[in-house]
Design a protein around this motif. Sequence first.
Motif, short mmCIF file in Angstrom:
data_model
loop_
_atom_site.label_atom_id
_atom_site.label_comp_id
_atom_site.label_asym_id
_atom_site.label_seq_id
_atom_site.Cartn_x
_atom_site.Cartn_y
_atom_site.Cartn_z
N THR A 8 -1.94 -14.55 -24.19
CA THR A 8 -2.32 -13.76 -25.29
C THR A 8 -3.70 -14.21 -25.73
O THR A 8 -4.14 -14.97 -25.34
N ALA A 9 -4.53 -12.96 -26.45
CA ALA A 9 -5.77 -13.24 -26.61
C ALA A 9 -5.88 -13.43 -28.11
O ALA A 9 -5.30 -12.80 -29.07
N LEU A 10 -6.95 -14.24 -28.61
CA LEU A 10 -7.17 -14.33 -30.10
C LEU A 10 -8.77 -14.21 -30.09
O LEU A 10 -9.37 -14.63 -29.17
N PRO A 11 -9.48 -13.59 -31.00
CA PRO A 11 -10.96 -13.57 -30.90
C PRO A 11 -11.50 -14.93 -31.55
O PRO A 11 -10.79 -15.67 -32.16
N THR A 52 1.85 -20.29 -19.66
CA THR A 52 1.36 -19.76 -20.86
C THR A 52 0.28 -20.18 -21.40
O THR A 52 -0.23 -21.27 -21.53
N SER A 53 -0.60 -19.30 -21.77
CA SER A 53 -2.06 -19.34 -22.04
C SER A 53 -2.57 -18.69 -23.27
O SER A 53 -2.00 -17.64 -23.67
N ILE A 54 -3.52 -18.92 -23.84
CA ILE A 54 -4.07 -18.42 -24.95
C ILE A 54 -5.66 -18.01 -24.48
O ILE A 54 -6.30 -18.83 -24.04
N LEU A 55 -5.86 -16.71 -24.42
CA LEU A 55 -7.46 -16.16 -24.14
C LEU A 55 -8.26 -16.17 -25.36
O LEU A 55 -7.99 -15.51 -26.17
N GLY A 83 -6.28 -11.53 -36.07
CA GLY A 83 -5.50 -12.24 -35.09
C GLY A 83 -4.51 -13.36 -35.65
O GLY A 83 -4.99 -14.03 -36.76
N TRP A 84 -3.42 -13.70 -34.94
CA TRP A 84 -2.42 -14.70 -35.45
C TRP A 84 -1.50 -14.94 -34.27
O TRP A 84 -1.59 -14.13 -33.40
N ILE A 85 -1.10 -15.98 -34.40
CA ILE A 85 -0.04 -16.59 -33.46
C ILE A 85 1.05 -17.44 -33.99
O ILE A 85 0.64 -18.14 -35.05
N LEU A 86 2.08 -17.58 -33.36
CA LEU A 86 3.07 -18.36 -33.83
C LEU A 86 3.21 -19.49 -32.81
O LEU A 86 3.23 -19.29 -31.46
N LEU A 87 3.22 -20.71 -33.11
CA LEU A 87 3.49 -21.81 -32.10
C LEU A 87 4.85 -22.47 -32.53
O LEU A 87 5.41 -22.19 -33.78
N ALA A 88 4.99 -23.45 -31.96
CA ALA A 88 6.40 -24.27 -32.37
C ALA A 88 6.38 -25.62 -31.81
O ALA A 88 5.79 -25.92 -30.56
N THR A 89 6.91 -26.53 -32.43
CA THR A 89 6.85 -28.10 -32.00
C THR A 89 8.33 -28.46 -32.63
O THR A 89 8.93 -28.03 -33.56
N LEU A 90 8.90 -29.81 -32.02
CA LEU A 90 9.89 -30.54 -32.40
C LEU A 90 9.42 -31.18 -33.76
O LEU A 90 10.24 -31.94 -34.40
N HIS A 91 8.07 -31.58 -33.67
CA HIS A 91 7.71 -32.57 -34.63
C HIS A 91 6.49 -32.10 -35.70
O HIS A 91 5.40 -32.27 -35.59
N GLY A 127 -10.88 -17.61 -38.16
CA GLY A 127 -9.93 -17.14 -38.97
C GLY A 127 -8.65 -16.83 -38.68
O GLY A 127 -7.96 -16.27 -39.55
N ASN A 128 -8.36 -17.03 -37.39
CA ASN A 128 -6.73 -16.49 -37.00
C ASN A 128 -5.90 -17.33 -37.73
O ASN A 128 -6.16 -18.48 -37.80
N LEU A 129 -4.99 -16.70 -37.99
CA LEU A 129 -3.78 -17.51 -38.63
C LEU A 129 -2.93 -17.92 -37.55
O LEU A 129 -2.47 -17.52 -36.67
N ILE A 130 -2.54 -19.37 -37.65
CA ILE A 130 -1.90 -20.14 -36.75
C ILE A 130 -0.67 -20.59 -37.61
O ILE A 130 -0.84 -21.54 -38.50
N ARG A 131 0.46 -20.16 -37.32
CA ARG A 131 1.73 -20.54 -37.97
C ARG A 131 2.47 -21.32 -36.80
O ARG A 131 2.35 -21.10 -35.68
N ILE A 132 2.81 -22.65 -37.31
CA ILE A 132 3.61 -23.68 -36.34
C ILE A 132 5.08 -23.80 -36.90
O ILE A 132 4.94 -24.24 -38.10
N GLN A 133 5.93 -23.13 -36.43
CA GLN A 133 7.27 -23.51 -36.59
C GLN A 133 8.02 -24.68 -36.03
O GLN A 133 7.67 -25.05 -34.95
N GLU A 134 9.12 -25.26 -36.72
CA GLU A 134 9.67 -26.48 -36.27
C GLU A 134 10.78 -25.97 -35.39
O GLU A 134 11.98 -25.32 -36.02
N LEU A 135 10.99 -26.61 -34.13
CA LEU A 135 12.32 -26.10 -33.39
C LEU A 135 13.40 -27.20 -34.01
O LEU A 135 13.13 -28.39 -34.08
#
Length: 136
Positions: A8-11, A52-55, A83-91, A127-135
């Motif tokens: 996926t791409a982010l500026p 899985t990559s971010i461009l 631009g925005w993306i959702l990431l996930a982590t256990l921690h 300025g891209n929004l990075i949301r990180i969700q807890e798995l």
Amino acid sequence: MDITIHTTALPHEDPDASLAFYRDVLGFEVRGDVGQGRMRWITVGPLGQPGTSILLAPPAADPGITEQERRTITEMMAKGTYGWILLATLHLDAVFEKVQAGDAEVVQEPTEQPYGIRDCAFRDPAGNLIRIQELR
């Protein structure tokens, strides 16, 4: 069908600042870095997940974009709405502390959402929004 999300791409406006954020703060590995100056295309991704990559790309490099569209993109990036993306982590708490220590702009501290997700949010250097969700 067998389809996966590959990239996926982010500026970015400042490739060095974006590279430092994704590599040094989020801990992603650099998979590619081509171009020069502000016209760089940088591919990063999480360790151990080579598929899985971010461009990170210059936002208005497409020659088909008009000047008005370039201005709109620049304005939207400045507001953090392009631009925005959702990431996930256990921690989540540990990741939040690390990203916050990296001087990222905190948008939301770890919060239990009414729809059942616990997450936090930051803005990257562009300025891209990075949301990180807890798995769970």
